[in-house]
Structures are given as C-alpha cells and as structure tokens.
Design a protein around this motif. Structure first.
Motif, short mmCIF file in Angstrom:
data_model
loop_
_atom_site.label_atom_id
_atom_site.label_comp_id
_atom_site.label_asym_id
_atom_site.label_seq_id
_atom_site.Cartn_x
_atom_site.Cartn_y
_atom_site.Cartn_z
N TRP A 294 0.72 -1.16 0.09
CA TRP A 294 -0.02 -0.03 -0.16
C TRP A 294 0.93 1.35 0.05
N GLN B 141 2.89 4.52 -0.86
CA GLN B 141 2.94 5.21 -2.09
C GLN B 141 4.41 5.81 -2.12
N SER C 200 -3.09 6.16 0.14
CA SER C 200 -3.17 4.59 -0.51
C SER C 200 -4.53 4.35 -0.62
N SER D 284 -4.15 4.96 4.46
CA SER D 284 -2.77 5.62 4.78
C SER D 284 -2.38 6.65 4.04
#
Length: 584
Positions: free
Chosen positions: A144, A146, A157, A174
């Motif tokens: 997840w 980035q 995310s 997130s």
C-alpha cells in the motif's frame, strides 16, 4: 338444404344492414380498439416512466454517496495537513515528538495511528504508544506504500488492512508526506479509519438489490459492499463498460442494469451505482398487467351492454326523425316531428319543433326591426337639429351682436358650430363618448348664454372610456327635457350634471337635474311607453336606437322625485375603439 343456407345468409345480411346492429357493433369495436390502444400506450408510458425513475433514483443515490465520500476524504485531508503544518512550524526536540503525535491522535477520532518513518523505513515515533510494532517491518516494502511522494504534499493509499502493529487488522486509509523535524528527514504516516466509509456503502441500497462501490483513477476496486466480489477483484462487475464513462447515468448494453457514475475530484475516485433495471420493470409490469386485465374485462363487458342498449333505444326514433327532416323543403317550415319514446328523443323532437317556430319568429322580427330602424333613422334626423332651437339660437346671436356683446355672440357661434359639426359627424352613426360629451357641452353652453346663467352644469367622465363608441346624439334630448320641463320652471338657479361610469363590460351615463321632477303617474307612462308612440320622441328615439343597435340588455331608465329632480340612466355596451382610431 341450399335454400335453408341461403335464407340464413340473407337473414344475417339483413340484420347487419340494421342501424341498431351497425351502431352496436361500431360502438363495441371502437370502444374495444380504443381501450386496447390506450392500454398499449399506458404500458409503454409506464415502462418509460419506470426506466426514467430508476435512472434518476440511481443517479441521486450515487451523487449523495459521492458527496459523503468526498466530505470524509476532505476531513481526513484537513486533519493530515493540520498535523503536518504543526510538525513543520514547531521547534521540537526529538524527545517531544512522541508527545505531539499522541496529542494529535487523541484529538482526531478518525485516526487509527500516527507516526514518523526514518530513512530506513522504520517507524521511530508513533501513537498510540500502547500499540506493539511488528518486528523487522519495513514500511517501504508494503504494497500500500506510495513511493512517488512530493514535498509538503500528502499521498493517500488504497484502503487496506493495517499490518504494522500486532493484533490490529482494522481497515485503514494511509496518508504519507515528507517532513523535516529537527533538521532530519522523515515521512509522516497517518492511518485513518476506513470502516465508517465502508459501513456507509454497506448500507446504501438502490431499489431492492442495488448497491454502490468505489473505483480508483485506474479503475481498480477501492471498496465493494459484497465481500465475495472484493475477494475476486471485482470479476463479477463489468468494469470495462464503466472504464471510459464520465459522470452520468447509463444503461448496460444488455439492458439489464442501470449504471450511475459520480467522481470524487479530490482523489480521482469514482462512486459507481448499480440497479437491476429488468427486475424492477418485470415486477412492476406484471402487477400493472394483472390490474389492467381485470379493468379491461370489466370495461369490455360494460361497453358491450351499453352498445346494445344504446343502439336499441336510439336507432328507431332517430330514423323516424331523419325522415321527417328530409321531407322538409328549405322554404317550408310547417313540418313537425312528434317522437316521444323516451326523454332524450322527446327533447330532441321538441327542440326541432321549437327551432321551426323560432325561425319563423326571427324572420318576422327581422322584418319588424328593419321597419323600426328606418323609423329611428328618421327620428335621428329630427333629433339632430331642432329648428326651433336653431332659430332661437340665431336670434340670440343677432340680439347680442346688435347690443355689442361680441364676446357672448362669438362664444355662442363657436358652440353652435361645434354642435352642428358633431351632429353631422361625416354621416357616421357612431361617435366616441368624447365627441358625444362635447356635443352635450356645446348645447349646454348655448342654453346657458340664452338663459343668462339661470343654471349651472358639470360633466364628469372616466378618462379610460372616452374613446369608446356610442350611438350619436343620445344626450341632447334629455338635456332639452331637463331645461324645458325642469329648470325653466324654477325660481332659483338650477343644476344639471352628466356623469359617465365604467361598469366592466358596460358603460353607464347618468344625467341629473334638480328641477321640479316628474309626477309618479307620468313616470309610469314614460316607463311603460318607451317602445310605443305614447311618449315623446326624445326618450323613445334614444331608447329604441340603443336597443336596435345593441340589444334588449341596453337602453334608457328614468327615475324622478317631485321637488327633488330627475335622473336619466343610459346603459351602453363597452365598444373599445382601436388605437389607430383614437382621437388625437
């Protein structure tokens, strides 16, 4: 055998030539065809309305869901940037960072966890502090995470299960952003609770089985209320059909579903709504068709009974009446019908007989009115210029001239000229109320000079109706009566008043004087003889001319009280002159 068949066929053919049978069949066929046509139209209209309603409902639900999602994302974004700004603006020591993160966590209920990530991908400070960090966990290696991060800008995310703490599997969103704290570079990581959004979309219902889900900008599934579809990565959803669709509402190629799309601009996500169109249409149409079938059977039965009854009761008397009417020549009005089988035909027969009588009466009335019109036209000529009045006026002008009263003579000549000009009015039968009042004023001016101010007069009129038309010279006869029979016999100074009122679709002219009045028996004779030779030419002339031109609803009314005075009421229709005809 052949003779029997021929006889049967002839009998049936003869029956179909009957007006009653033809009428019954025609009414029945037309009624049933109309009902079927209306039912088909109603069915198509209902189906189209149901489709439109389904599309509207789906779109409204998706738009509302997108607004709710956008608000939630905006709230998360504001929280994240608020914490980021607090970290950048504060002069914190390393031992104070944990305290700031803890305060931020406690003040924001939607935050599941918050922490700082160092260059090695380790979470060095986080809140809440009671969480247990998983060992040997590198956040940079999480699916997840980035990677394409920009300074001072948060990157969010897709929703995922939080996996950086022991015994914590909550769905989170997130957000990460670079930040410098105490001259060292970190990544600020904030996990927001995504369960509130998920719970909202789980509860969204469009129709009986419809639902909404979320796609990201790459058309990957963000959230779906059906767990099995989330696990199969949305293989049951027609994402290819949705991929290139902008905001709006669409029907799938197989006509099975309605798809609505609404974007969330802050994230690039799309909220997709799905409703089962054919199921909704099928259920609704089945219910409507059952209802329409019963209604159709009831109406058809009723139509058949009514058609038979109506044809049976109407055909024979109408046929007889048609024969009577066809036997009447155009110039013959002495043939009547006497059909009395039932009330309606009896009324129709009576109406026809009344029409014959009324035509005869109208022909006689037209002949009489034409004769009366010719008489009235002669009376108009008599009323326009009274030779005795003209002679006395000219004598008065001569007398004033000989005595040097040039001003009075000039005024009388001007008034007389105006009176004569309006009286002639280029041969027109109708003049405006303005001209009629001017004619009356000229007459009163001449008489006021002749009578040496023995009376006063006033004229009041509504300006909005002065251009309406009237029969000419209808006031002078009553003014003359007011002077000769009322004012002339008084010792004191008299008063004559003319008032014109707007009565919606009528005009009322009232002429009043405070003369000696009219005896009651004389007043009764005047009222009873307005249409006969028993009263003077003035009242009868004006009353009959008004009724000949405008009808029996208009005319002259006379009221009087002894020693109080007399009032003449003249009722006229409001005939508005065109704008191009109004006097300048």
């Amino acid at each position: 055998m052949s003779q029997i068949i021929k006889k049967t066929i002839k009998t049936i053919t003869d029956k179909f030539k009957s007006l009653r049978i033809i009428l019954a069949l025609s009414l029945g066929v037309i009624s049933i065809f109309t009902i079927l046509l209306f039912a088909g139209f109603l069915s198509v209209t209902f189906k189209e309305t149901l489709i439109a309603t389904t599309k509207t409902t789906t779109q409204q639900s998706v738009v509302q869901s997108s607004i709710t999602l956008a608000n939630e994302i905006d709230n998360m974004t504001r929280m994240a940037y608020g914490i980021l700004d607090e970290l950048k603006s504060s002069t914190l020591q390393k031992n104070e960072i944990a305290n700031l993160l803890g305060v931020s966590y406690r003040l924001n209920r939607n935050i599941v966890s918050i922490g700082l990530i160092n260059a090695n991908g380790q979470l060095v400070d986080y809140a809440p502090s009671q969480y247990t960090l998983k060992k040997e966990l590198k956040i940079y290696e999480q699916d997840w995470f980035q990677e394409d991060l920009k300074p001072n800008q948060f990157s969010f995310s897709l929703p995922h299960v939080q996996n950086i703490f022991e015994k914590n599997d909550r769905w989170v969103l997130s957000g990460t952003a670079p930040v410098i704290v105490d001259k060292e570079e970190y990544l600020l990581l904030i996990d927001f609770n995504f369960n509130s959004i998920g719970n909202y979309f789980d509860k969204v219902s469009i129709g009986k089985r419809g639902y909404s889900f979320i796609l990201d900008s790459q058309n990957a599934l963000v959230y779906h209320p059906k767990q099995q579809i989330r696990q199969t990565n949305a293989k049951e959803e027609n994402l290819d059909f949705i991929a290139d669709k902008s905001d709006g509402v669409y029907i799938t190629p197989n006509k099975e579903n309605v798809i609505a799309v609404a974007s969330v601009s802050s994230t690039g996500w799309k909220v997709i709504g799905v409703s089962y169109l054919q199921e909704s249409i099928k259920e609704a149409m089945q219910e409507v068709q059952r209802y329409m079938l019963w209604v159709f059977l009831a109406i058809v039965s009723l139509v058949v009974l009514i058609s038979i009854g109506v044809s049976k009761y109407i055909a024979q008397p109408i046929t007889k009446m048609v024969k009577v009417m066809r036997n009447s020549d155009k110039d013959q009005f002495d043939i009547y019908t006497d059909e009395t089988r039932f009330t309606e035909i009896q009324q129709l027969s009576g109406s026809y007989n009344y029409l014959i009588d009324h035509v005869k009466m109208l022909m006689l009335q037209v002949k009489e009115e034409q004769e009366e019109l010719r008489k009235s036209e002669m009376n108009v000529l008599q009323a326009q210029i009274n030779p005795h009045f003209l002679y006395n006026t000219l004598e008065s002008i001569l007398w004033m001239s000989e005595r040097g009263n040039n001003e009075g003579a000039s005024e009388m000549v001007a008034a007389l000229g105006k009176l004569l000009r309006i009286s002639l009015s280029k041969g027109n039968d109708f003049i405006s109320l303005r001209q009629e009042l001017a004619h009356a004023e000229s007459y009163l001016t001449i008489q006021q000079i002749r009578y040496k101010n023995q009376f006063q007069y006033s004229i009041e009129a509504d300006d909005t109706i002065l251009d309406c038309l009237t029969v000419k010279i209808i006031l002078q006869p009553f003014l003359e009566n007011a002077l000769y029979h009322g004012i002339e016999r008084m010792v004191d100074e008299g008063n004559i008043g003319i008032k014109v009122f707007d009565k919606q679709d009528k005009i009322l002219i009232q002429i009043t004087d405070d003369g000696i009045g009219i005896l009651p028996e004389t007043l009764k004779e005047i009222e009873a003889g307005k249409n006969s030779e028993k009263v003077g030419i003035g009242i009868r002339n004006v009353h009959q001319r008004i009724q000949i031109y405008f009808g029996k609803d208009f005319g002259v009314e006379v009221t009087s009280e002894m020693d109080e005075g007399t009032m003449i009421s003249i009722w006229l229709p409001k005939i508005v002159r065109g704008e191009d005809q109004k006097e300048k």
